[in-house]
Scaffold this active site. Structure first.
Site, short mmCIF file in Angstrom:
data_model
loop_
_atom_site.label_atom_id
_atom_site.label_comp_id
_atom_site.label_asym_id
_atom_site.label_seq_id
_atom_site.Cartn_x
_atom_site.Cartn_y
_atom_site.Cartn_z
N GLU A 298 51.86 51.75 17.80
CA GLU A 298 52.86 52.42 18.64
C GLU A 298 52.29 53.45 19.60
O GLU A 298 52.88 54.52 19.77
CB GLU A 298 53.91 53.07 17.72
CG GLU A 298 53.39 54.24 16.84
CD GLU A 298 52.86 53.83 15.49
OE1 GLU A 298 52.48 52.66 15.30
OE2 GLU A 298 52.81 54.70 14.58
N HIS A 322 59.97 47.21 16.17
CA HIS A 322 59.36 48.22 15.30
C HIS A 322 58.55 49.23 16.13
O HIS A 322 58.74 50.45 15.99
CB HIS A 322 58.45 47.51 14.29
CG HIS A 322 57.75 48.44 13.35
ND1 HIS A 322 58.23 48.73 12.10
CD2 HIS A 322 56.61 49.16 13.48
CE1 HIS A 322 57.41 49.59 11.50
NE2 HIS A 322 56.42 49.86 12.33
N GLU A 323 57.69 48.73 16.99
CA GLU A 323 56.85 49.64 17.78
C GLU A 323 57.71 50.49 18.73
O GLU A 323 57.45 51.67 18.93
CB GLU A 323 55.79 48.87 18.57
CG GLU A 323 54.88 47.97 17.73
CD GLU A 323 54.33 48.63 16.47
OE1 GLU A 323 54.08 49.83 16.48
OE2 GLU A 323 54.15 47.91 15.47
N HIS A 326 59.26 53.36 16.97
CA HIS A 326 58.32 54.47 16.77
C HIS A 326 58.39 55.50 17.89
O HIS A 326 57.92 56.63 17.73
CB HIS A 326 56.89 53.95 16.70
CG HIS A 326 56.42 53.63 15.31
ND1 HIS A 326 56.48 54.52 14.27
CD2 HIS A 326 55.87 52.50 14.79
CE1 HIS A 326 55.98 53.97 13.17
NE2 HIS A 326 55.62 52.74 13.46
N GLU A 345 56.97 55.57 8.87
CA GLU A 345 57.17 54.12 8.75
C GLU A 345 58.50 53.69 8.13
O GLU A 345 59.08 52.70 8.55
CB GLU A 345 56.01 53.51 7.97
CG GLU A 345 54.67 53.63 8.68
CD GLU A 345 54.64 53.01 10.07
OE1 GLU A 345 55.53 52.19 10.38
OE2 GLU A 345 53.73 53.35 10.85
N ASP A 400 44.15 55.79 5.02
CA ASP A 400 44.54 54.38 5.24
C ASP A 400 45.09 53.75 3.96
O ASP A 400 45.83 52.76 4.02
CB ASP A 400 43.33 53.56 5.71
CG ASP A 400 42.90 53.95 7.12
OD1 ASP A 400 43.65 54.70 7.77
OD2 ASP A 400 41.81 53.53 7.54
N TYR A 408 56.60 51.73 4.18
CA TYR A 408 57.40 50.95 5.13
C TYR A 408 58.72 50.49 4.52
O TYR A 408 59.79 50.81 5.02
CB TYR A 408 56.61 49.70 5.57
CG TYR A 408 55.43 49.98 6.47
CD1 TYR A 408 55.49 49.68 7.82
CD2 TYR A 408 54.25 50.51 5.98
CE1 TYR A 408 54.41 49.91 8.67
CE2 TYR A 408 53.16 50.75 6.82
CZ TYR A 408 53.25 50.45 8.16
OH TYR A 408 52.19 50.69 8.99
ZN LIG Z 1 54.89 51.27 12.13
#
Ligand SMILES: [Zn+2]
Length: 633
Positions: A298, A322-323, A326, A345, A400, A408
């Site tokens: 994003e 989705h992006e 964001h 998320e 990460d 999510y």
């Molecule tokens: Zn995302």
């Protein structure tokens, strides 16, 4: 050099010695104290409550000859506590010199602390409290983890090399010396020089065509966290898709990309109707080469997208929804630390689904939500219990590791359950106000919970098991259940495939009779003990193994491994050599590595050895750890 510094040198790794500059004794003592006080909180060494960057100006020279960027990072800083040391995050950067001052620059001392394999190292710069500008001269190195330098053969056109960056979560420090914490928001500008015939793009106001000099200027006037600074350079073309949106890609892909994302303007309108005006003026997409490790990223004003989204039937455009979402959740209102990643998320998956419902109806949105739930179930069974909490504890770990379906999908189901409890109208009003009240700020989970209680739960006299959802493992029992009739039907078909008289009917089915998500559910619901003979029969009718749709192919390969269906191996090998998206690579390699057929493991090692140079460094690292996990057992 004073004694203290010598003592310090003895405990620093060799790499730091190379960069250690001479300091006078006073600076040496203070810097040494700082080195001992390093804290790993927030995954950043910078202390932004003492001194923070407010604006960053970059001068970058992009070199494809030696895959290096030579740069200057000019930080305009605000010294909140009158400190005499500024701290930046760096990892695998070669620092040439540091100066202070805007028009008249003066060299100053700096020290690089010990390098941590996750965080990199702190760069301590000696300043006096009147300093407003700190200029760091540097170049990137071969170990840069943010960059993917692609040879021409890995691009669509096969004639020009390509470069793109990935900053999230803490990789910006591997190409820019920066205070790399989501908690600090900065504006930025950049002057970027690239070879002629190439277009440079950033997460900023962008050019729409190449110029003769290869020099481009960028401005990002809205403050963003450092992980959203992004760069892409290649043989690129632009196609407008509406008044404030469009798509960039290599010329060979531009028609297909424009057709796939034709609904972009409608999506922006739908999103604005739901949760308020779009705050970033322009919204463009760039389609990157296949090695891009994510479906989308994003980066503000310029979403980075994976070419696997281009299916020809627009069946994977939910990633673009989705992006786009964001632009509100994540970019406008940002998680304060990576432990609060679900704030970015979970909200975005929720919002994405609402955009899809606005555009394509509730039936389509429900199918997507059910598919997500199937994935959440799979994740709950495969990761540590501790990591199934929304609020994570990632200290001493790579952030990460928090990028799982928990943030999510569990995050989105938390919000869907809240919506079902208070009613959609009230929930939408609450979210609209939430984005408005927190625009261009960062939030912790705790900040959100206080806000939720005050603005939604209390006024509506609703009691809700918020603490259980956020701080406990697993999915609470009150989680909303979403059904899809269409998926129930396909599940039925899957369970009876190859059986008696149903076989004749099955042979008449065409792949175009059902959508991507329906076929994914079909594969997921095939009998777990399915044999190679039945799989061959299914492929004869539907040709999953070569169908070109990466979601379907990935599901099919995952099922095939461990079932002895070796006929699909050449197709899978081709797929793993071409596509670098982690969503597909990780589960396929994991299954190959865990398979009870020894030859599957050998196949994984052989494919990885030939394919790894086609992957982004993030993917190389991730797959390496999957393969070595088995070797070390
Ligand atoms: Zn995302």
């Amino acid at each position: 050099m004073n004694i203290l510094l010598k003592a310090l040198l003895s405990v620093l790794p060799i790499i730091s010695l190379l960069f250690l500059q001479s300091c006078d004794s006073n600076d040496g003592i203070k810097l040494a104290e700082k080195l001992q006080q390093i804290k790993h909180s927030q995954h950043s060494y910078s202390k932004i409550k003492e001194l923070r960057t407010t604006h960053l100006h970059l001068e970058l020279d992009v070199n494809f000859d030696n895959n290096t960027i030579y740069g200057v990072a000019r930080h305009k800083v605000e010294n909140l506590k009158n400190v005499d040391t500024a701290i930046f995050d760096i990892k695998y950067l070669n620092i040439q010199k540091v100066t202070v001052g805007q028009h008249k620059e003066k060299e100053t001392d700096y020290v690089i602390g010990k390098t941590d394999s996750i965080l990199g190292a702190p760069l301590f710069v000696s300043i006096d409290s009147t300093v407003e500008y700190i200029n760091i001269y540097y170049n990137t190195t071969e170990q840069c983890e943010a960059f993917d330098w692609l040879k021409p053969e890995l691009t669509e056109g096969k004639e020009h090399p390509f470069l793109y960056s990935q900053g999230q979560t803490i990789l910006t420090r591997t190409w820019i010396p920066v205070q790399d914490t989501p908690e600090n928001r900065i504006t930025y500008s950049a002057d970027v020089k690239v070879p002629k015939d190439y277009l440079a793009l950033m997460s900023a106001e962008n050019p729409t065509s190449k110029n003769a000099t290869g020099e481009y200027h960028f401005e990002m006037k809205q403050p963003i966290p450092a992980y959203l600074i992004a760069l892409a350079v290649g043989n690129l073309e632009y196609r407008s898709l509406g008044t404030n949106c469009g798509v960039y890609s290599e010329p060979e892909l531009i028609d297909k990309a424009a057709s796939e994302f034709v609904d972009l303007e409608k999506m922006i309108h739908a999103a604005e109707k739901l949760y308020g005006a779009y705050s970033w003026e322009q919204y463009d997409i760039i389609v990157l080469p296949y090695s891009f490790p994510f479906g989308g990223m994003e980066n503000p004003r310029l979403t980075f997208a994976n070419p696997t989204l281009i299916t020809g039937d627009r069946s994977l455009v939910s990633v673009i929804a989705h992006e786009l979402a964001h632009s509100w959740s994540g970019n406008l209102v940002t998680n304060a630390s990576w432990n609060d990643f679900w704030l970015n998320e979970g909200f975005t998956v929720y919002f994405e689904n609402r955009i899809m419902e606005e555009l394509y109806g509730k039936e389509v949105a429900d199918i997507l939500a059910v598919i997500e739930y199937q994935e959440l179930r799979r994740t709950l069974n495969s990761i540590e219990k501790e990591d199934t909490k929304l609020k994570l504890n990632l200290s001493e770990r790579s952030p990460d590791e928090g990028m799982t379906d928990i943030a999510y999908i569990k995050g989105a189901y938390f919000l869907r359950t809240l919506e079902a409890t208070v009613g959609r109208q009230k929930f939408d009003n609450f979210l609209r106000k939430y984005f408005q009240d927190h625009a261009f700020t960062t939030l912790t989970t705790e900040d959100f919970l206080v806000y939720l209680d005050k603005n939604l739960l209390k006024p509506n006299k609703v009691t809700f098991n918020t603490t259980e959802w956020v701080y406990q493992a697993g999915v609470p029992i009150n989680c909303i259940n979403i059904d899809s009739k269409r998926l129930d039907e396909i599940e039925d078909l899957a369970k009876n495939v190859g059986k008696g008289k149903k076989l004749k009917e099955f042979k008449k089915i065409k792949r175009s009779d059902y959508t991507t998500q329906e076929w994914m559910s079909f594969i997921r619901n095939l009998p777990p003990g399915i044999d190679a003979k039945t799989m061959k029969l299914i492929d004869q009718v539907l040709d999953f193994k070569n169908c070109g749709n990466s979601e379907i192919m990935c599901e099919w390969y995952m099922l095939s491994i461990n079932r002895g269906y070796t006929l699909m191996r050449p197709s899978m090998e081709k797929f793993l050599n071409k596509v670098g998206r982690l969503k597909y690579l990780e589960p396929i390699y994991e299954r190959l590595v865990d398979s009870h057929y020894e030859s599957d493991y050998d196949l994984a090692v052989r494919i990885f050895n030939s394919a790894k140079s086609n992957y982004h460094p993030i993917a190389q690292k991730s797959i390496e750890s999957i393969i070595y996990k088995k070797q070390s057992l």
